[in-house]
Design a protein around this motif. Structure first.
Motif: not given
Length: 170
Positions: A47-55, A69-75, A81-84
């Protein structure tokens, strides 16, 4: 105040000198298999590597062009990812993050992806459906459900207010 040993926590509530202290350790926690904690660590790291780098790439590319709404989703996904990061080091302490991950994906699959799929339309490409289903299945196996039940449902709740202390020095 002496340090409590493991045997002090066994059986019923351990008592302390201060009546306003809350001791959540009533019974011993159920054992969690080492392979489950390592599996959770690997999922958290992914989650940290994949989700974090993508986001992070999405956020750096052009957040100003998004709808709210898109900005909310990405944030929210970047924050997940940070919490992971904590889950890599303390997977049992960060289980609520993993449970949230499973919950939002199940809701998304049921509410957003399933209706167009049943209608024969294209599924929105925001989240990979196959990867989500596989991930949820893996997490159902990895999450130590006995521990979750013990930690979040059988432990006494935190007190709503402090007990009134009785003054014996009258």
């Amino acid at each position: 105040m002496r340090r409590k040993s493991k045997s002090d926590y066994e059986g019923s509530y351990a008592t302390s000198d201060n009546s306003n202290e809350f001791d959540p350790m009533r019974d011993g926690a159920p054992k969690v298999a080492l392979w489950k904690t390592w599996g959770l660590r690997i999922i958290f790291a992914a989650m940290v590597i994949v989700l974090g780098s993508k986001q992070l790439n999405y956020l750096l590319e052009g957040a100003s062009q998004w709808s709210n709404w898109r900005g909310l989703g990405h944030s929210m996904l970047f924050t997940l990812a940070i919490l992971a990061i904590g889950g890599v080091f303390r997977p049992l302490a960060f289980l609520p993050v993993m449970i949230y991950e499973m919950a939002w994906k199940i809701v998304w699959l049921a509410v957003v992806a399933l209706p167009p799929f049943l209608a024969g339309q294209e599924i929105p490409g925001i989240v990979n459906v196959k990867a989500s289903i596989i991930g949820i299945c893996v997490l159902i196996i990895l999450v130590p459900w006995k521990y979750v039940w013990w930690r979040y449902f059988t432990q006494p709740i935190e007190p709503w207010r402090q007990k009134k202390s009785i003054n014996n020095n009258k």
